[in-house]
Design an enzyme around this catalytic site. Structure first.
Site, PDB file in Angstrom:
ATOM      1  N   CYS A   1     -12.110  -1.429  -3.554  1.00  0.00           N
ATOM      2  CA  CYS A   1     -11.554  -1.508  -2.206  1.00  0.00           C
ATOM      3  C   CYS A   1     -12.243  -0.435  -1.386  1.00  0.00           C
ATOM      4  CB  CYS A   1     -10.048  -1.266  -2.226  1.00  0.00           C
ATOM      5  SG  CYS A   1      -9.255  -1.922  -0.740  1.00  0.00           S
TER       6      CYS A   1
ATOM      7  N   CYS B   1     -10.698   1.290   1.190  1.00  0.00           N
ATOM      8  CA  CYS B   1      -9.810   2.212   1.927  1.00  0.00           C
ATOM      9  C   CYS B   1      -9.918   3.671   1.498  1.00  0.00           C
ATOM     10  CB  CYS B   1      -8.358   1.733   1.881  1.00  0.00           C
ATOM     11  SG  CYS B   1      -7.711   1.476   0.222  1.00  0.00           S
TER      12      CYS B   1
ATOM     13  N   CYS C   1      -9.107  -1.293   4.562  1.00  0.00           N
ATOM     14  CA  CYS C   1      -9.739  -1.806   3.349  1.00  0.00           C
ATOM     15  C   CYS C   1     -11.025  -2.592   3.632  1.00  0.00           C
ATOM     16  CB  CYS C   1      -8.743  -2.664   2.572  1.00  0.00           C
ATOM     17  SG  CYS C   1      -7.245  -1.767   2.114  1.00  0.00           S
TER      18      CYS C   1
ATOM     19  N   LYS D   1      -0.985  -9.510  -3.579  1.00  0.00           N
ATOM     20  CA  LYS D   1      -0.703  -8.104  -3.256  1.00  0.00           C
ATOM     21  C   LYS D   1      -0.008  -8.072  -1.901  1.00  0.00           C
ATOM     22  CE  LYS D   1      -2.891  -3.677  -2.329  1.00  0.00           C
ATOM     23  NZ  LYS D   1      -4.131  -2.884  -2.443  1.00  0.00           N
TER      24      LYS D   1
ATOM     25  N   ARG E   1      -1.579  -2.683   7.195  1.00  0.00           N
ATOM     26  CA  ARG E   1      -2.438  -3.589   6.430  1.00  0.00           C
ATOM     27  C   ARG E   1      -1.947  -5.037   6.480  1.00  0.00           C
ATOM     28  NH1 ARG E   1      -5.364   0.432   4.404  1.00  0.00           N
ATOM     29  NH2 ARG E   1      -4.681   1.861   2.759  1.00  0.00           N
TER      30      ARG E   1
ATOM     31  N   LYS F   1       1.592  -7.656  -7.329  1.00  0.00           N
ATOM     32  CA  LYS F   1       1.793  -6.242  -6.999  1.00  0.00           C
ATOM     33  C   LYS F   1       2.583  -6.106  -5.719  1.00  0.00           C
ATOM     34  CE  LYS F   1      -0.841  -2.321  -5.453  1.00  0.00           C
ATOM     35  NZ  LYS F   1      -2.079  -1.829  -4.938  1.00  0.00           N
TER      36      LYS F   1
ATOM     37  N   SER G   1       3.031   3.115  -7.191  1.00  0.00           N
ATOM     38  CA  SER G   1       3.371   4.529  -7.016  1.00  0.00           C
ATOM     39  C   SER G   1       4.805   4.758  -6.555  1.00  0.00           C
ATOM     40  CB  SER G   1       2.391   5.166  -6.032  1.00  0.00           C
ATOM     41  OG  SER G   1       2.400   4.477  -4.793  1.00  0.00           O
TER      42      SER G   1
ATOM     43  N   TYR H   1       1.961   4.176 -14.076  1.00  0.00           N
ATOM     44  CA  TYR H   1       1.777   5.633 -14.167  1.00  0.00           C
ATOM     45  C   TYR H   1       2.626   6.216 -15.293  1.00  0.00           C
ATOM     46  CZ  TYR H   1      -0.270   4.691  -9.638  1.00  0.00           C
ATOM     47  OH  TYR H   1      -1.048   4.164  -8.638  1.00  0.00           O
TER      48      TYR H   1
HETATM   49  C1  PBG Z   1      -6.248   0.098  -2.534  1.00  0.00           C
HETATM   50  C2  PBG Z   1      -5.064   0.159  -3.413  1.00  0.00           C
HETATM   51  C3  PBG Z   1      -3.750   0.570  -3.112  1.00  0.00           C
HETATM   52  C4  PBG Z   1      -3.042   0.534  -4.300  1.00  0.00           C
HETATM   53  C5  PBG Z   1      -3.914   0.082  -5.281  1.00  0.00           C
HETATM   54  N1  PBG Z   1      -5.160  -0.145  -4.712  1.00  0.00           N
HETATM   55  C6  PBG Z   1      -3.156   1.054  -1.842  1.00  0.00           C
HETATM   56  C7  PBG Z   1      -3.009   0.185  -0.681  1.00  0.00           C
HETATM   57  O1  PBG Z   1      -3.238  -1.019  -0.723  1.00  0.00           O
HETATM   58  O2  PBG Z   1      -2.674   0.754   0.359  1.00  0.00           O
HETATM   59  C8  PBG Z   1      -1.607   0.923  -4.461  1.00  0.00           C
HETATM   60  C9  PBG Z   1      -1.241   1.447  -5.792  1.00  0.00           C
HETATM   61  C10 PBG Z   1       0.044   2.184  -5.867  1.00  0.00           C
HETATM   62  O3  PBG Z   1       0.820   2.281  -4.903  1.00  0.00           O
HETATM   63  O4  PBG Z   1       0.298   2.707  -6.955  1.00  0.00           O
HETATM   64  N2  PBG Z   1      -6.195  -0.906  -1.594  1.00  0.00           N
HETATM   65 ZN    ZN Z   2      -7.633  -0.794   0.124  1.00  0.00          ZN
END
Ligand code: PBG
Ligand code: ZN
Length: 321
Positions: free
Chosen positions: A116, A118, A126, A191, A213, A244, A270, A309
């Protein structure tokens, strides 16, 4: 009378009829690698999770190997960010360097690389931005370059997380053209534009500098659209498909897993981790029991791969069971 309780009388009998078991082999552990030297920084909203520079990474890798975890998902945090995220496709970039190091030290450890832009763009979106809009097709080209560069560094799995249209097909073609026919694609297929990514954006320094996003990640309310996204990624050549976040989206995972005969991954993100950690630190929940319950639910819903995690702790706890 039906006596369901007959099969619950002891742990031995419960264990005999238990339908779902998470194995260490199901767990994938995300790691953050930051450009620079002698770095080990704890992410404040994610207790127990650190950013490491490559020269300090061995400490973390040794813990991973010792825990018996077989796969990791790597995120790079570059020192230099620009409009087009050039460090994402620099063969000498932080992520590529870390992957080379990891594969040299532990060739059997499966390394998945998140693809990605970002983490690499100055604006934190992204993809390539024109007039405040992320340009799909121009971004695809850069994602392809990044994927090939990461595969060249030794990544076993390429994991596009950008949610641009057509990226799986484009990346598959680029990998094949460059001889990486056996590099696996694990697509972040469904996602969602979720608030659960908050702590990650602190960890990866990847918050969008304007807007959100929602023009590329999915509306959290949509299930049919998620199924269409998953179907498209399978058609374009994804080897593994992902849903996700995890907990608030297990219905999507379940429904998709019933329809598509594919290996499914789920990302226990996260914010989900931070909530468990915070409540555990307050003494309000039993962390071990909560984590095992959560990951069992993810597996029961249809995930084969659980990206979490909690992986190192969970591996230990699964052993104790
Ligand atoms: C990158 C990405 C993200 C996550 C995984 N790859 C962040 C987003 O989309 O802003 C999130 C992972 C997490 O929150 O643990 N695009
Ligand atoms: Zn991204």
């Amino acid at each position: 009378m039906k006596r369901f309780r007959r099969l619950r009388t002891s742990e031995s009998i419960r264990s005999l009829v238990r339908e779902t078991r998470v194995s260490k082999n199901d767990l994938m552990y995300p790691i953050f690698v930051k450009e620079g030297e002698n770095i080990k920084e704890e992410i404040s909203s994610m207790p127990g999770i650190y950013r490491y520079s490559t020269d300090r990474l061995d400490e973390e890798l040794d813990r991973i190997i010792k825990a018996g975890i077989n796969s990791i998902l790597i995120f790079g945090i570059p020192a230099h960010k620009d409009e087009k995220g050039s460090e994402a496709y620099n063969d000498k970039g932080v992520t590529q360097t870390a992957i080379r190091h990891i594969k040299e030290k532990y060739p059997k450890l499966i390394v998945a690389a998140d693809v990605c832009l970002c983490e690499y763009t100055s604006h934190g979106h992204c993809g390539v931005v024109h007039d405040c809009y992320v340009d799909n097709d121009e971004t695809l080209e850069l994602l392809c370059r990044s994927s090939v560069s990461l595969a060249k560094a030794g990544a076993d799995i390429i994991a596009p997380s950008d949610m641009m249209d057509g990226r799986v097909g484009a990346i598959r073609e680029a990998l094949d053209k460059n001889g990486f026919i056996n590099t696996v694609i694990m697509a972040y297929s469904a996602k969602f534009a979720s608030a659960y990514y908050g702590p990650f954006r602190e960890a990866a320094d990847s918050s969008p500098q304007f807007g959100d996003r929602k023009s590329y990640q999915m509306d959290i309310a949509n299930k049919n659209e998620a199924l269409r996204e998953i179907e498209a990624d399978i058609e374009e050549g994804a080897d593994i498909v992902m849903v996700k976040p995890a907990l608030a989206f297990l219905d999507i995972l379940k429904e998709a897993a019933l329809i598509y005969n594919m290996p499914f991954a789920v990302y226990n993100v996260s914010g989900e981790y931070s909530m468990v950690k915070a409540a555990a630190q307050m003494g309000w929940i039993d962390e071990k029991k909560i984590v095992l319950e959560n990951i069992t639910a993810m597996k029961r819903a249809g995930a084969k791969i659980i990206i979490t995690y909690h992986a190192l702790d969970a591996a230990q706890w699964l052993e104790e069971q």
